[in-house]
Every structure is written in C-alpha cells, then in structure tokens.
Design a protein around this motif. Structure first.
Motif, PDB file in Angstrom:
ATOM      1  N   TYR A   1       0.839  -1.201   0.000  1.00 27.33           N
ATOM      2  CA  TYR A   1       0.000   0.000   0.000  1.00 27.33           C
ATOM      3  C   TYR A   1       0.873   1.251   0.000  1.00 27.33           C
ATOM      4  N   TYR A   2       0.294   2.334  -0.486  1.00 24.88           N
ATOM      5  CA  TYR A   2       0.966   3.631  -0.497  1.00 24.88           C
ATOM      6  C   TYR A   2      -0.078   4.701  -0.237  1.00 24.88           C
ATOM      7  N   THR A   3       0.236   5.638   0.662  1.00 23.67           N
ATOM      8  CA  THR A   3      -0.677   6.740   0.991  1.00 23.67           C
ATOM      9  C   THR A   3       0.078   8.055   0.938  1.00 23.67           C
ATOM     10  N   TYR A   4      -0.449   8.985   0.174  1.00 21.28           N
ATOM     11  CA  TYR A   4       0.065  10.358   0.142  1.00 21.28           C
ATOM     12  C   TYR A   4      -0.961  11.246   0.833  1.00 21.28           C
ATOM     13  N   VAL A   5      -0.521  12.019   1.817  1.00 20.86           N
ATOM     14  CA  VAL A   5      -1.448  12.835   2.607  1.00 20.86           C
ATOM     15  C   VAL A   5      -1.129  14.301   2.417  1.00 20.86           C
ATOM     16  N   GLU A   6      -2.079  15.015   1.835  1.00 27.22           N
ATOM     17  CA  GLU A   6      -1.988  16.468   1.779  1.00 27.22           C
ATOM     18  C   GLU A   6      -2.400  17.045   3.134  1.00 27.22           C
ATOM     19  N   ASP A   7      -1.622  18.000   3.624  1.00 26.96           N
ATOM     20  CA  ASP A   7      -1.945  18.703   4.880  1.00 26.96           C
ATOM     21  C   ASP A   7      -2.042  17.759   6.068  1.00 26.96           C
ATOM     22  N   TYR A   8      -1.164  16.759   6.091  1.00 26.65           N
ATOM     23  CA  TYR A   8      -1.076  15.864   7.252  1.00 26.65           C
ATOM     24  C   TYR A   8      -0.830  16.711   8.494  1.00 26.65           C
ATOM     25  N   ILE A   9      -1.563  16.447   9.553  1.00 24.26           N
ATOM     26  CA  ILE A   9      -1.420  17.236  10.778  1.00 24.26           C
ATOM     27  C   ILE A   9      -0.273  16.654  11.595  1.00 24.26           C
ATOM     28  N   ASP A  10       0.900  17.234  11.401  1.00 26.27           N
ATOM     29  CA  ASP A  10       2.100  16.881  12.153  1.00 26.27           C
ATOM     30  C   ASP A  10       2.375  18.038  13.117  1.00 26.27           C
ATOM     31  N   VAL A  11       3.629  18.240  13.490  1.00 28.15           N
ATOM     32  CA  VAL A  11       3.971  19.320  14.415  1.00 28.15           C
ATOM     33  C   VAL A  11       5.244  20.010  13.959  1.00 28.15           C
TER      34      VAL A  11
END
Length: 731
Positions: free
Chosen positions: A539-549
C-alpha cells in the motif's frame, strides 16, 4: 488488610479450580471428541473468519472475529483494542491499561474510524485517556470487524486509515417451539502480573418476538511489572460496565434499544503527565433494521455523555491538580440498500455526529500556580459533521466485481473565549498573552470534505483472488488540534495524547487532512480455503496537509523559546501544523495445516508488517511508526482442547522523529503459551505471556513518566512474565 486476605482466598480458589480443569484436559480430550461427534480429520480454522458479505463486497483486508476467537482473548488482557493484535497491518500504542489507541498502516487514533454499536464517540480528554474502544468491555463484544486499509464510504468518513466496528452481545429470539427461554453466562479471570482480576455476568430472557439481556463486568489491576521485576508506576486501573438491551422484532423488522453506564474510578497512564481519577459515561442507542420489497433499511439514533477528571494517582507524584472534562456525543444514521438488478446494488445514506466539549481546570486553594480563577482549556467546543454517501456495487461476472462510492462530509467547528488561571499574575503572563490572541480572533471553522472509494476484485479460479483500489479520504482536525491555546509550559504539557512527554498548542487555521491511498491484495489458497492461504498487501498513501507538528515559533515571555527550537534531547514544545506526508508498507499473512493426526490438528500461522512514514516538507520521520514486526504461531486443536505456541518478533526502532525527540527502542522476541478447553457449558483458558520474562521497551509506548521527577530518556517498558487463567460458565 482484611480485604487483601479476602481477595487472595477468593481468587486462589478460582485459580486452583481452573488449573485443576486444565490439568484434566488431556484425560478428557479423547472422550469429549467422541461425545461431540468430531473426527480426527475435522478441519477447524475458525478463530478468525474472513467472509465475502459485509457489505456484499467486502474488502479482502476485512477481518471479522466472533465467538471463540474473542473468548480466547478475554482472560489474557482487558484492553479491547488488543482484539486486533493478530490482524496484519494493525498495531496499538501504549497508554492506559484499558485505553490503547489503534494504528492501521501507520495512521492512528482519530485517523481510524471506530464505531461502538454504531456510535461515533470522540475522546473527552486533552490526553485522549477515554478513546472510543475504552467504552466497551471486551467481554461484552459479540463481533469485532476491522477494515485495514481502503474503506467503503458506507462505513467510513472523517477518517483516513481504516475502520474498526464493535458490536455488543445482542439477545436472540426464541423459536415458536421453544416458547420462553432463559440463559446467560458467568465468567472470571486472574492474571499474576499486576494481580489483575475481574469477572462478568450476562443474563438473557427471550420470547418469539421480545428479547432482553443484561451484561455487567468488573476488572481491576495493580501496577504491572516489566521483565526482570521492575514495577511500572501509574499502570493500575479499575473499571465497571453495565449494559441492558431490549429487542423487538419478527423475520423482517427488528428494533433494538440499548442503554449502559461505565465508571472508571482510576486508570494510570505511565507515559502521560496526568492520570485518570474518574470517568463516568452513560449512553443510549436505538436501532431499527427492516426488510422491504424495495430493499433493506437501517436507522439509528444515539446519545453519549462523559464526565472525566484527570489528576495524579499517589504513585506518580504528590499534589493536587484537578482537570475536568464534560463531553457529549449524539448522532443518527439512515442507510438504505437497494438491489437495482441482479448485478447492481445501490447503498445510500445520511448520518450526523455532534461532539460537544468543555475542558476546565478548577483552581487549587492556596496555589499561586493553579489559581485563583478557573483555567478554561476548551470552552463550549462544538464539532458538527453531517455526511451523505452513495455506493454502487456491481458483480459483472463470476470473476469480476467492483465497488464505487462517493461521500460528502460537512464539518463545522467553534469554541468560546477562554481564560488563564489569573488575569493579573506575572506567573501566568504567557497564558494571558495567548488567551488575548485566541479570544481576539474568529474561531468558527467550516470544512467540506469529499471522499471517493474505488475497488475492483478479480477471482480467476477457486485458488486465487486479487483486489486493487484507490481511496481519497479526509479528516478534519479535532477540537484540541484547533483550539488548545496555552503558551505557558504547564498548559502546553497538559495537552497531548502522544505519550512523548512533550507540550502541544493548537492552531485554528489547520486544514483538513486529505489522504490518497492505492492498495492491492494478492491472495492464494487451497480450493476449500481450509488447508493453506497466503496473502500479500502492499500500500501507499500520500497525505496532503497531514497534521504533524513544528517546534512552536519563538514568542517572548512564553515556553516557545529559541532554546526550544534547537533542543535535540529533552521534552520540547510543539505546535500542530499541516505538512505533506507519505506512508507506505506491506502486510503479509499466511496459514497452513501442518498435520491432522489422531492427536489433533496442527496449524501454522504467520504475519509480517512493515510501514514507513515520512514528512515530505521537512524530511523527518512520522511519529508512532511501528518497526518491522511479525508473529509465528503453531495452533493445536483436539476436540474441545486448544493450544498455541506463539513467537512475537519486533525489530529495533531506529527511524524516529527528530522534531519530537522520539526515543529509539531495541528489538525483542517474546514467547507466549496458550491452552484452553471447552465443554458443553464450561470453558477454561490459561496461558503464559512473555515466558522468558524478557525486559523490552514498547516501540510505540513513548516515554516513561512514572519516575520522580519526570525525566527524559527512558522508554516505556513492556509487561514481563504473566500467567493467566479464566473460567466461563454458560447456562
């Protein structure tokens, strides 16, 4: 002291009796097989059931557990999230003994959709000490389902990683010939590590069209010991659950009314700065299912209310620092399934979920730091989500089928003005500054999120199946991610559910996360799916605007200093921030019938998981990524007798996130033993976890904060050797 003596005598009798049953297993096994009419060549690979009909197009990565698979785990551990420990791609990260948080393919906590009897429950705690899975006792679970990966829009929304669904025990109706029936069960368990014990009772009464059931459970534990005997402070817990269900129905229509109450008077959190000292929850749930000439209809309405308090348990640290929360969840679901043709099925639905939150810290008499006024962390927080979906399933041929779904979720959020402990004291200057900025800006936020799921399955023959899909999923920030506002060190330390000891502040301008996932599953098995199976899922997931810090920007007079920006060890202060990210990995699982002899059936099972998460903007690793891990298990089944030897393997955790100063952990191997026997009305389970008393650190456990003073640099240790036994009587 007298209560301790009573406890020892009472549970010693239970333990002695249960072990006596276990010792007699071998002697009774052959006779019991003949009594049950089971032959030596019977194939029983029924612990985890993967079927093809939930919904009708069920992803090959959907796992269901019922009956014996759940019962075998109820004596081992009290954390309901542990039900999924043997599911490829699923892990959990250490928290309280009842409140671990699920992770699917590296996406955790709120990014995983969790439904408890169809209810969506949001944590009412700045440390997420009461996550959804903590609201149902494992012994009250009738069916557990997890979709590890691409989720149909009809069972997902406002989430990225997958879906977990737990359904409580529901009463069954009597047949006309049975008249009125009565039944139930009584169970108890004891575990040596932490001296954990508990029990449950279920009572049922039913007629042909009316059924009633009641379930109650109690569980408690002292602090557990790590390998070698080190006692892990603030790991104790205690909980009571009560639930009553009334069902009315006939062949085509069913109405189920469920209500319950939970009290957790104490639960320590060894990787958090606070502990839970009270958590009271009540809920009501009404569900209707009906069959009509045009198709099937399901409706549901629910309400849940939680009163929660954090403070220090005596073994963590002295002092008093009360923090209180009131959370409310209410919602409805309307879903219809309409067969359009023999080939096509349409599912449409609408659902609503409202979460209300008040989080305040009462003043402490005589304290300059915690007073003289109420500290409002979140005041009148509101999060409303209304979702609408449509899903089309098509079975084109015997070999080809597909699922296509579209979903829209409208999310609106708001919160009132806040205040620090004092509006004049210089000690609270940082929080006064932060409160002024927070109160002076608009806090009303609205998101419109669109999900898309597309799956296709190809089954060329009776020994293989293949599935591929794409999903676009969204998640809007939670109330704490947007509205936690304090910039003083204490205020920031009190917000954060990551177990890392760091402090956090929110950002009202956070954007929703948008995840694009592609996944494929390749599966091979014998024609009857009983002797062997292999499944591989990359599987592969690209996340726009991932809520990191990010490290919080330098703000004079606050905890956000230049030294905080540069720190490479120690606890730091962080601000939630959007970044682009990617996650990729693979799940591998398999099983094989090793032998079918006169002494029973031997089956081998194996799972392997790998996930990698990266922040594409900063180049840093994502937090809470499980290192390469696997399990090898040999099961033995002989009539009512079952045994297992399990080897759990975890690689060292070296890919850590720098911005959080995440701790590295070493690799380890654990050996676990299980045995159990089931008669017609009695079931006994016993086992030994961590047989060699291995001392190891949990790779997702975070920082150990049970020492005084709380010091950076020690990872949370896992549980040492623990023997357990459980007995269940049904009637």
């Amino acid at each position: 002291m007298e209560q301790k003596i009573v406890f020892d005598e009472r549970w010693a009798k239970v333990l002695t009796g249960a072990l006596s049953f276990s010792c007699a297993i071998a002697a009774f096994a052959a006779d019991d097989r003949q009594e049950q009419g089971q032959s030596d060549d019977a194939v029983q690979l029924d612990e985890i059931v993967v079927t093809e009909s939930w919904p009708q197009f069920k992803s090959l990565n959907t796992t269901e557990m019922t009956g014996k698979a759940i019962a075998k785990k109820q004596s081992r551990i009290s954390d309901t999230s542990a039900l999924f420990d043997d599911v490829p791609g699923v892990s959990r990260y250490g928290s309280g003994g009842l409140s671990s948080l699920p992770v699917i393919h590296g996406l955790n906590d709120d990014r995983v959709k969790v439904q408890i009897n169809g209810m969506s429950i949001t944590s009412a705690c700045a440390n997420h000490m009461n996550p959804p899975l903590s609201y149902i006792d494992m012994r009250n679970v009738e069916q557990a389902t997890v979709v590890a990966g691409i989720t149909p829009v009809s069972v997902g929304g406002d989430s990225l990683g997958g879906t977990i669904i737990l359904d409580a025990i529901t009463p069954r109706f009597a047949t006309a010939e049975e008249g009125t029936i009565f039944g139930g069960s009584i169970s108890s368990f004891y575990r040596t590590n932490g001296e954990a014990f508990g029990g449950s009772v279920t009572l049922n009464a039913a007629g042909e069209h009316v059924a009633l059931s009641y379930t109650a459970s109690h569980t408690e534990s002292d602090n557990y010991k790590a390998g070698g005997g080190f006692k892990v402070k603030s790991s104790q817990y205690e909980a009571q659950n009560h639930s009553m269900t009334l069902a009315l129905g006939n062949d085509d229509h069913q109405l189920v009314v469920n209500a319950g109450q939970q009290n957790i008077p104490r639960q320590g959190f060894p990787n958090a700065r606070m502990d839970m000292v009270d958590n009271d929850s009540t809920f009501g749930n009404v569900r209707y299912k009906g069959k009509f000439g045009w198709g099937n209809l399901e409706t549901r309405f629910y309400y849940e209310h939680t009163r929660h308090e954090m403070n220090f348990l005596p073994d963590k640290r002295p002092g008093d620092m009360p923090m209180k929360t009131v959370g409310k969840n209410l919602g409805y679901l309307i879903k219809a399934e309409i067969p359009l043709t023999d080939r096509d099925t349409l599912r449409i639905g609408n659902e609503y979920h409202r979460n209300e939150l008040d989080d305040w810290w009462p003043p402490v008499a005589g304290s300059m730091m915690m007073g003289p006024e109420i500290f409002w962390n979140v005041r009148n927080g509101e999060r409303d989500r209304i979702g609408t979906f449509a899903e089309w399933e098509a079975r084109w041929t015997e070999e080809w089928s597909s699922l296509l779904g579209l979903r829209h979720d409208h999310v609106s959020m708001n919160a009132d003005t806040v205040q620090p402990y004092s509006s004049t004291s210089m000690m609270h200057r940082a929080d006064r500054l932060a409160a002024g900025i927070f109160n002076g800006r608009s806090r009303d936020r609205t998101d419109d999120n669109f999900d898309l799921t597309a799956l296709v399955r190809y089954t060329p023959n009776d020994t293989s199946h293949f599935e591929a899909g794409y999903a676009r999923k969204n998640r809007s920030p939670n109330l704490y991610e947007r509205y936690a506002w304090g910039l003083g060190s204490m205020a920031m330390y009190m917000n954060g559910w990551f177990g890392d000891g760091n402090g956090y502040v929110g950002d009202p301008d956070l954007e929703p996360e948008v995840a694009h996932t592609i996944s494929a599953t390749f599966g091979w098995h014998d024609a009857r799916q009983q002797k062997w199976e292999v499944k591989i899922t990359p599987y592969y997931t690209y996340v726009e605007d991932y809520i990191d810090v990010d490290r919080c920007p330098v703000t004079p007079g606050t905890a956000c200093t230049a030294a905080n920006l540069r720190a490479t060890d120690g606890f730091v202060f962080l601000k939630f921030a959007n970044h682009d990210a990617q996650l990729y990995g693979v799940d591998v699982s398999g099983k094989a019938l090793l032998g079918d002899t006169r002494f029973g059936q031997f089956t081998g099972r194996a799972i392997l998981g790998y996930v990698r998460g990266e922040n594409l903007d900063t180049g840093d690793n994502l937090y809470h990524m499980m290192p390469v891990n696997g399990k090898l298990t040999v099961d033995h089944q002989w009539g009512g007798w079952s045994n297992a030897v399990e080897l759990q393997l975890v690689a060292p955790k070296t890919d850590v996130t720098d911005v959080r100063n995440e701790l590295k952990t070493g690799g380890y191997a654990l050996v676990n033993l299980r045995t159990g026997y089931e008669w017609k009305h009695v079931r006994v389970d016993a086992g030994l976890d961590n047989l060699l008393d291995k001392n190891y650190d949990l790779p997702l456990g975070g920082a150990y904060l049970g020492s005084r003073p709380m010091a950076y640099g020690t990872a949370l240790p896992g549980m040492g050797r623990s023997a357990y036994v459980g007995v269940t009587f049904t009637f």
